[in-house]
Design a protein around this motif. Structure first.
Motif, PDB file in Angstrom:
ATOM      1  N   ASN A 157      72.780   0.498  97.982  1.00 51.15           N
ATOM      2  CA  ASN A 157      73.856  -0.160  98.709  1.00 51.15           C
ATOM      3  C   ASN A 157      74.482   0.860  99.639  1.00 51.15           C
ATOM      4  O   ASN A 157      74.974   1.884  99.178  1.00 51.15           O
ATOM      5  CB  ASN A 157      74.910  -0.714  97.746  1.00 51.15           C
ATOM      6  N   ASP A 158      74.435   0.611 100.931  1.00 49.76           N
ATOM      7  CA  ASP A 158      75.016   1.530 101.904  1.00 49.76           C
ATOM      8  C   ASP A 158      76.475   1.151 102.118  1.00 49.76           C
ATOM      9  O   ASP A 158      76.788   0.184 102.790  1.00 49.76           O
ATOM     10  CB  ASP A 158      74.237   1.473 103.223  1.00 49.76           C
ATOM     11  N   HIS A 159      77.371   1.929 101.518  1.00 45.78           N
ATOM     12  CA  HIS A 159      78.807   1.671 101.650  1.00 45.78           C
ATOM     13  C   HIS A 159      79.388   2.285 102.918  1.00 45.78           C
ATOM     14  O   HIS A 159      80.589   2.210 103.142  1.00 45.78           O
ATOM     15  CB  HIS A 159      79.548   2.212 100.424  1.00 45.78           C
ATOM     16  N   THR A 160      78.539   2.919 103.747  1.00 47.29           N
ATOM     17  CA  THR A 160      79.026   3.551 104.969  1.00 47.29           C
ATOM     18  C   THR A 160      78.912   2.637 106.175  1.00 47.29           C
ATOM     19  O   THR A 160      79.325   2.992 107.264  1.00 47.29           O
ATOM     20  CB  THR A 160      78.249   4.855 105.260  1.00 47.29           C
ATOM     21  N   SER A 161      78.299   1.468 105.995  1.00 48.98           N
ATOM     22  CA  SER A 161      78.164   0.528 107.106  1.00 48.98           C
ATOM     23  C   SER A 161      78.216  -0.897 106.557  1.00 48.98           C
ATOM     24  O   SER A 161      78.303  -1.105 105.352  1.00 48.98           O
ATOM     25  CB  SER A 161      76.834   0.751 107.846  1.00 48.98           C
ATOM     26  N   GLU A 162      78.116  -1.857 107.440  1.00 49.68           N
ATOM     27  CA  GLU A 162      78.132  -3.251 107.014  1.00 49.68           C
ATOM     28  C   GLU A 162      76.726  -3.808 106.819  1.00 49.68           C
ATOM     29  O   GLU A 162      76.552  -4.999 106.620  1.00 49.68           O
ATOM     30  CB  GLU A 162      78.904  -4.099 108.034  1.00 49.68           C
ATOM     31  N   GLU A 163      75.717  -2.926 106.857  1.00 55.99           N
ATOM     32  CA  GLU A 163      74.338  -3.352 106.677  1.00 55.99           C
ATOM     33  C   GLU A 163      74.124  -3.880 105.258  1.00 55.99           C
ATOM     34  O   GLU A 163      74.675  -3.341 104.305  1.00 55.99           O
ATOM     35  CB  GLU A 163      73.376  -2.200 106.929  1.00 55.99           C
ATOM     36  N   THR A 164      73.336  -4.927 105.138  1.00 58.34           N
ATOM     37  CA  THR A 164      73.030  -5.466 103.819  1.00 58.34           C
ATOM     38  C   THR A 164      71.590  -5.179 103.408  1.00 58.34           C
ATOM     39  O   THR A 164      71.185  -5.503 102.307  1.00 58.34           O
ATOM     40  CB  THR A 164      73.263  -6.988 103.783  1.00 58.34           C
ATOM     41  N   GLU A 165      70.811  -4.564 104.295  1.00 58.96           N
ATOM     42  CA  GLU A 165      69.433  -4.174 104.008  1.00 58.96           C
ATOM     43  C   GLU A 165      69.285  -2.681 104.285  1.00 58.96           C
ATOM     44  O   GLU A 165      69.938  -2.143 105.170  1.00 58.96           O
ATOM     45  CB  GLU A 165      68.451  -4.950 104.897  1.00 58.96           C
ATOM     46  N   PRO A 166      68.397  -1.992 103.550  1.00 53.82           N
ATOM     47  CA  PRO A 166      68.167  -0.570 103.812  1.00 53.82           C
ATOM     48  C   PRO A 166      67.637  -0.346 105.228  1.00 53.82           C
ATOM     49  O   PRO A 166      67.003  -1.232 105.804  1.00 53.82           O
ATOM     50  CB  PRO A 166      67.105  -0.178 102.787  1.00 53.82           C
ATOM     51  N   ALA A 167      67.896   0.839 105.772  1.00 58.09           N
ATOM     52  CA  ALA A 167      67.344   1.192 107.077  1.00 58.09           C
ATOM     53  C   ALA A 167      65.830   1.037 107.035  1.00 58.09           C
ATOM     54  O   ALA A 167      65.205   1.161 105.988  1.00 58.09           O
ATOM     55  CB  ALA A 167      67.727   2.630 107.437  1.00 58.09           C
ATOM     56  N   GLU A 168      65.232   0.767 108.189  1.00 56.87           N
ATOM     57  CA  GLU A 168      63.805   0.466 108.262  1.00 56.87           C
ATOM     58  C   GLU A 168      62.923   1.545 107.631  1.00 56.87           C
ATOM     59  O   GLU A 168      61.911   1.256 107.024  1.00 56.87           O
ATOM     60  CB  GLU A 168      63.413   0.274 109.726  1.00 56.87           C
ATOM     61  N   LYS A 169      63.313   2.799 107.743  1.00 55.22           N
ATOM     62  CA  LYS A 169      62.459   3.885 107.247  1.00 55.22           C
ATOM     63  C   LYS A 169      62.764   4.286 105.802  1.00 55.22           C
ATOM     64  O   LYS A 169      62.153   5.183 105.264  1.00 55.22           O
ATOM     65  CB  LYS A 169      62.590   5.092 108.159  1.00 55.22           C
ATOM     66  N   ILE A 170      63.690   3.626 105.153  1.00 60.08           N
ATOM     67  CA  ILE A 170      64.023   3.931 103.761  1.00 60.08           C
ATOM     68  C   ILE A 170      62.888   3.478 102.850  1.00 60.08           C
ATOM     69  O   ILE A 170      62.335   2.404 103.015  1.00 60.08           O
ATOM     70  CB  ILE A 170      65.338   3.226 103.361  1.00 60.08           C
ATOM     71  N   LYS A 171      62.561   4.319 101.871  1.00 65.18           N
ATOM     72  CA  LYS A 171      61.523   3.974 100.901  1.00 65.18           C
ATOM     73  C   LYS A 171      62.172   3.713  99.550  1.00 65.18           C
ATOM     74  O   LYS A 171      62.930   4.539  99.048  1.00 65.18           O
ATOM     75  CB  LYS A 171      60.512   5.100 100.802  1.00 65.18           C
ATOM     76  N   ILE A 172      61.868   2.555  98.968  1.00 65.70           N
ATOM     77  CA  ILE A 172      62.309   2.227  97.617  1.00 65.70           C
ATOM     78  C   ILE A 172      61.042   1.914  96.842  1.00 65.70           C
ATOM     79  O   ILE A 172      60.332   0.972  97.157  1.00 65.70           O
ATOM     80  CB  ILE A 172      63.293   1.040  97.622  1.00 65.70           C
ATOM     81  N   SER A 173      60.727   2.756  95.855  1.00 69.16           N
ATOM     82  CA  SER A 173      59.415   2.708  95.223  1.00 69.16           C
ATOM     83  C   SER A 173      59.500   3.173  93.770  1.00 69.16           C
ATOM     84  O   SER A 173      60.526   3.677  93.331  1.00 69.16           O
ATOM     85  CB  SER A 173      58.464   3.612  96.023  1.00 69.16           C
ATOM     86  N   VAL A 174      58.397   3.034  93.054  1.00 69.24           N
ATOM     87  CA  VAL A 174      58.327   3.510  91.672  1.00 69.24           C
ATOM     88  C   VAL A 174      57.694   4.896  91.623  1.00 69.24           C
ATOM     89  O   VAL A 174      58.300   5.862  91.180  1.00 69.24           O
ATOM     90  CB  VAL A 174      57.534   2.526  90.785  1.00 69.24           C
ATOM     91  N   PHE A 175      56.445   5.014  92.082  1.00 72.67           N
ATOM     92  CA  PHE A 175      55.708   6.264  91.970  1.00 72.67           C
ATOM     93  C   PHE A 175      55.529   6.991  93.306  1.00 72.67           C
ATOM     94  O   PHE A 175      54.771   7.950  93.387  1.00 72.67           O
ATOM     95  CB  PHE A 175      54.330   6.012  91.346  1.00 72.67           C
ATOM     96  N   GLY A 176      56.198   6.582  94.358  1.00 76.03           N
ATOM     97  CA  GLY A 176      56.087   7.260  95.642  1.00 76.03           C
ATOM     98  C   GLY A 176      54.654   7.304  96.129  1.00 76.03           C
ATOM     99  O   GLY A 176      53.926   6.321  96.056  1.00 76.03           O
ATOM    100  N   SER A 177      54.191   8.456  96.600  1.00 72.45           N
ATOM    101  CA  SER A 177      52.831   8.588  97.120  1.00 72.45           C
ATOM    102  C   SER A 177      51.886   9.211  96.096  1.00 72.45           C
ATOM    103  O   SER A 177      50.872   9.790  96.443  1.00 72.45           O
ATOM    104  CB  SER A 177      52.851   9.429  98.400  1.00 72.45           C
ATOM    105  N   ALA A 178      52.201   9.061  94.813  1.00 74.85           N
ATOM    106  CA  ALA A 178      51.417   9.675  93.740  1.00 74.85           C
ATOM    107  C   ALA A 178      50.076   8.992  93.526  1.00 74.85           C
ATOM    108  O   ALA A 178      49.885   7.828  93.874  1.00 74.85           O
ATOM    109  CB  ALA A 178      52.209   9.636  92.437  1.00 74.85           C
ATOM    110  N   THR A 179      49.148   9.721  92.917  1.00 71.16           N
ATOM    111  CA  THR A 179      47.915   9.161  92.396  1.00 71.16           C
ATOM    112  C   THR A 179      48.200   8.808  90.944  1.00 71.16           C
ATOM    113  O   THR A 179      48.477   9.690  90.130  1.00 71.16           O
ATOM    114  CB  THR A 179      46.763  10.194  92.470  1.00 71.16           C
TER     115      THR A 179
END
Length: 186
Positions: A157-179
């Protein structure tokens, strides 16, 4: 610089074993240090049978990496039979380059950036971001992960703006780029 990690940096071969920590880290000042519940930066060595629980809160105005166990783990680091069940609150900032591009900070339940090998480990807790930041339930980097799992809760949750969705380049993931092996799950 000063670090609030239990061990700010491990370089040269290091071995940490049979340790259980209950951490309470609260950083409101701007820092350029990576913050881990156990280690900020580790280049070579092993972590075996280590557990971290507690709270990690990071503020400030620059983008950093925060993780429950190790913030940055190099290719020659192995994590075995360890866990982090930490509530992480990220209130730190972003970093803007001269060309206008933005670097976002990140938080991970167990291990942040790098390319370590992780076996038989798990993460839990709540990872909460109050500003645009990358969030990974288990790990961020290009780690090799086997026989591991997470039950972490991700809360963006971005409390610094009125945006309700993450910025386009934000990554929300479980294992990232792992094998990730078939024996790892969330």
């Amino acid at each position: 610089g000063n670090s609030e990690s239990f061990i700010p940096e491990l370089s040269g071969f290091s071995y940490v074993s049979s340790l259980v920590l209950n951490v309470d880290v609260n950083i409101d000042d701007t820092t350029n240090e990576n913050i881990g519940g156990l280690v900020g930066n580790m280049t070579i060595g092993q972590i075996y049978a280590v557990g971290v629980s507690g709270n990690i809160e990071v503020g400030g105005t620059t983008a950093i990496t925060v993780a429950g166990l190790v913030a940055n783990a190099g290719a020659n680091v192995t994590v075995r039979d360890s866990y982090a069940v930490a509530d992480i609150l990220y209130r730190a900032g972003t970093k803007e380059a001269e060309d206008g591009s933005i670097t976002y900070g990140s938080m991970s339940g167990l291990v942040g950036s790098g390319s370590a090998s992780i076996y038989g480990s798990f993460s839990g807790g709540r990872l909460t971001s109050y500003i645009d930041a990358n969030i990974y339930a288990f790990s961020q980097g290009s780690h090799t992960i086997r026989n591991s799992y997470t039950y972490a809760t991700l809360d963006w949750n971005d409390h610094t703006s009125e945006e309700t969705e993450p910025a386009e380049k934000i990554k929300i993931s479980v294992f990232g780029s792992a094998t990730v092996g078939d024996d790892s799950y969330y």
